[in-house]
Design an enzyme around this catalytic site. Structure first.
Site, short mmCIF file in Angstrom:
data_model
loop_
_atom_site.label_atom_id
_atom_site.label_comp_id
_atom_site.label_asym_id
_atom_site.label_seq_id
_atom_site.Cartn_x
_atom_site.Cartn_y
_atom_site.Cartn_z
CE1 TYR A 67 -4.17 1.99 0.80
CE2 TYR A 67 -2.51 3.44 1.58
CZ TYR A 67 -3.66 3.21 1.30
OH TYR A 67 -4.70 4.05 1.12
CG PHE A 119 -8.31 15.05 -25.35
CD1 PHE A 119 -8.68 14.69 -26.54
CD2 PHE A 119 -9.06 14.37 -24.17
CE1 PHE A 119 -9.23 13.25 -26.80
CE2 PHE A 119 -9.63 13.27 -24.50
CZ PHE A 119 -9.73 12.73 -25.79
CG ASP A 120 -13.54 15.05 -25.51
OD1 ASP A 120 -12.22 14.63 -24.72
OD2 ASP A 120 -13.79 14.46 -26.23
CG ASP A 208 -2.70 16.53 -22.50
OD1 ASP A 208 -2.19 15.44 -22.50
OD2 ASP A 208 -3.91 16.51 -22.65
CB ALA A 210 -1.50 12.03 -24.03
CE LYS A 251 -4.71 8.82 -25.06
NZ LYS A 251 -5.53 8.92 -23.98
CG HIS A 442 -19.77 11.66 -28.92
ND1 HIS A 442 -19.94 13.01 -28.02
CD2 HIS A 442 -18.64 11.38 -28.52
CE1 HIS A 442 -18.83 13.14 -27.12
NE2 HIS A 442 -17.79 12.10 -27.56
#
Ligand code: F0G
Length: 450
Positions: A67, A119-120, A208, A210, A251, A442
């Site tokens: 832990y 990004f969204d 960001d 990624a 990614k 969507h």
């Protein structure tokens, strides 16, 4: 050729055309509602869908599941620290958790976050805490087939003028590569220019990150002065410019789950750590298993391999060329993680309010069992007060490339399917929504052919 060989295989679901038509009907013409067993080639996303290496699978076995103080965390911390040079390293379960924690601790309500393009989920997390997410993509970003090599750049003049007007900017976030903007890279010159502006106005500057390795590789290929640099070296330089980063490790860490916050500021790190403990987990695992941290650390070492990155970038360029010859024009130049098909040019007779990129996605599935992702009016538009449909700037079909998963002959199948769709493009109609929630429609909308 692929710079790896295949040790473990998974059978592909093979369906008849009738089975696909029935599957699409019962999914209410929404590809999110398909089961993975109904999809032959899944190009929905490159996120969490990569194939781990033998060394990553081996690393799982030495995962330490303690832990607190897990050995696996210290390996992860060392690998991330050597790559980024940032002293404070916080794992999270995925990218959006890192975004939520960072923005909660960094931004005050009413402050603006500026990005080449959020990004969204990044935008959603800025807005959730009462901030405003402002995208300042460079002008070349709007020209889908323009030859400009760094269409992921931020418009530095616009940023400068915003700050000169006294707008309360809480942070600048550079998305590398720019996913929402077509997977386009950001140049080192642009990152440096943004850094200088941020320094002048004392605004913190984050990546960001990624797809940091893919961005670094494209810099070595496209930016004068970087030809002889290794992607790893360029990646280190990119991180050196930033005050920290948030990253989805699903990614470029080539693992199936994971996220990251890195910071230079000890004070900001202390605040983030408090929230991390309350919502993700103790700072030595942050919502991940010890074995995940091992696989991520190993993946971060593998991803900057020049042979791997060359193969990945060459595959995307080859794929875009072949699709174009098959009648599917793509955003140029191609990036690494996906190709983006310009659906307006394939289906010029389908208006935005009838979702041409969605129609193309459905046809490609019917034809070859291929699943792509609509980046257009279905995902980014919305219904206005007067009932009209607000249109997205582009109608794109993203065909993402999971890392180390599909071979060239799989992609040849996609190209043949695209050629068949394009041959009957004139007879393809659009779609109409029959049921949808008010936001993020969507994901769950139901549709019928119009
Ligand atoms: N930032 C970028 C640039 C992304 O592409 C994503 C996810 C995230 C943040 C959020 O990370 O999914 O780990 O929480 N992109 C995926 C995609 C979902 O399909 O492009 P996450």
């Amino acid at each position: 050729m692929e710079p790896f060989k295949i040790k473990m295989v998974e059978p592909l679901p093979m369906l008849s055309r009738e089975q696909r038509a029935a599957a699409l009907r019962s999914a209410d013409y929404n590809l999110f509602r398909l089961g993975a067993d109904q999809v032959t080639i899944d190009l929905f996303t490159d996120s969490g869908t990569g194939a781990m290496s033998a060394a990553q699978w081996a690393a799982l076995m030495v995962g330490d599941e303690s832990y607190a103080g897990a050995r696996s965390f210290f390996r992860f911390e060392r690998v991330v620290g050597e790559l980024t040079g940032h002293p404070h390293i916080l794992p999270t379960h995925q990218g959006r958790a890192a975004e939520r924690i960072l923005f909660s601790c960094l931004l005050r309500p009413g402050q603006v976050s500026v990005s080449n393009t959020h990004f969204d989920t990044t935008r959603a997390n800025v807005e959730l805490i009462g901030g405003r997410a402002l995208d300042l993509p460079c002008r070349a970003a709007a020209e889908l087939d323009g030859k400009e090599p760094f269409k992921g750049n931020l418009d530095v003049e616009e940023l400068e003028s915003l700050l000169a007007r006294g707008v309360d900017v809480g942070c600048v976030v550079m998305t590398v590569t720019n996913n929402a903007g077509g997977g386009q890279p950001v140049s080192m010159a642009n990152l440096e220019a943004v850094r200088r502006v941020c320094d002048r106005h004392a605004v913190p500057f984050f990546l960001d990150a990624a797809r940091f390795a893919e961005n670094a590789y494209l810099i070595t290929q496209r930016e004068p002065g970087y030809e002889s640099r290794a992607p790893r070296q360029v990646a280190e330089e990119m991180f050196a410019l930033a005050d920290g980063c948030v990253a989805s490790l699903k990614k470029d860490a080539i693992a199936n789950i994971g996220g990251l916050i890195t910071l230079r500021s000890a004070e900001l790190a202390a605040r983030c750590r408090e929230l991390l403990i309350a919502t993700e987990g103790f700072p030595t695992y942050g919502g991940l298993a010890g074995r995940d941290l091992e696989a991520l650390a190993q993946g971060l070492l593998e991803v900057t391999d020049p042979a791997y990155l060359r193969h990945r970038a060459d595959t995307a360029t080859w794929f875009a060329d072949e699709l174009e010859s098959a009648g599917f024009p793509c955003v140029r130049p191609a990036g690494c993680h996906a190709v983006y098909v310009d659906a307006r040019r394939v289906l010029p007779h389908v208006p935005a309010r009838r979702f041409p990129a969605h129609a193309l996605a459905c046809e490609l599935y019917l034809e070859g069992g291929v699943r792509g992702f609509e980046v257009g009016t279905l995902s980014f538009g919305r219904v206005l007060e007067d009932g009209r449909e607000e249109e997205a700037p582009h109608e794109l079909l993203r065909l993402a490339l999971p890392r180390r998963v599909y071979t060239r002959s799989h992609l040849e199948h996609v190209v043949r399917s695209a050629a068949a769709v394009s041959a009957r493009a004139g007879s393809i109609s659009g779609y109409r929504i029959t049921e949808a929630p008010r936001s993020l429609r969507h994901f769950t909308a139901k549709l019928v052919p119009a």
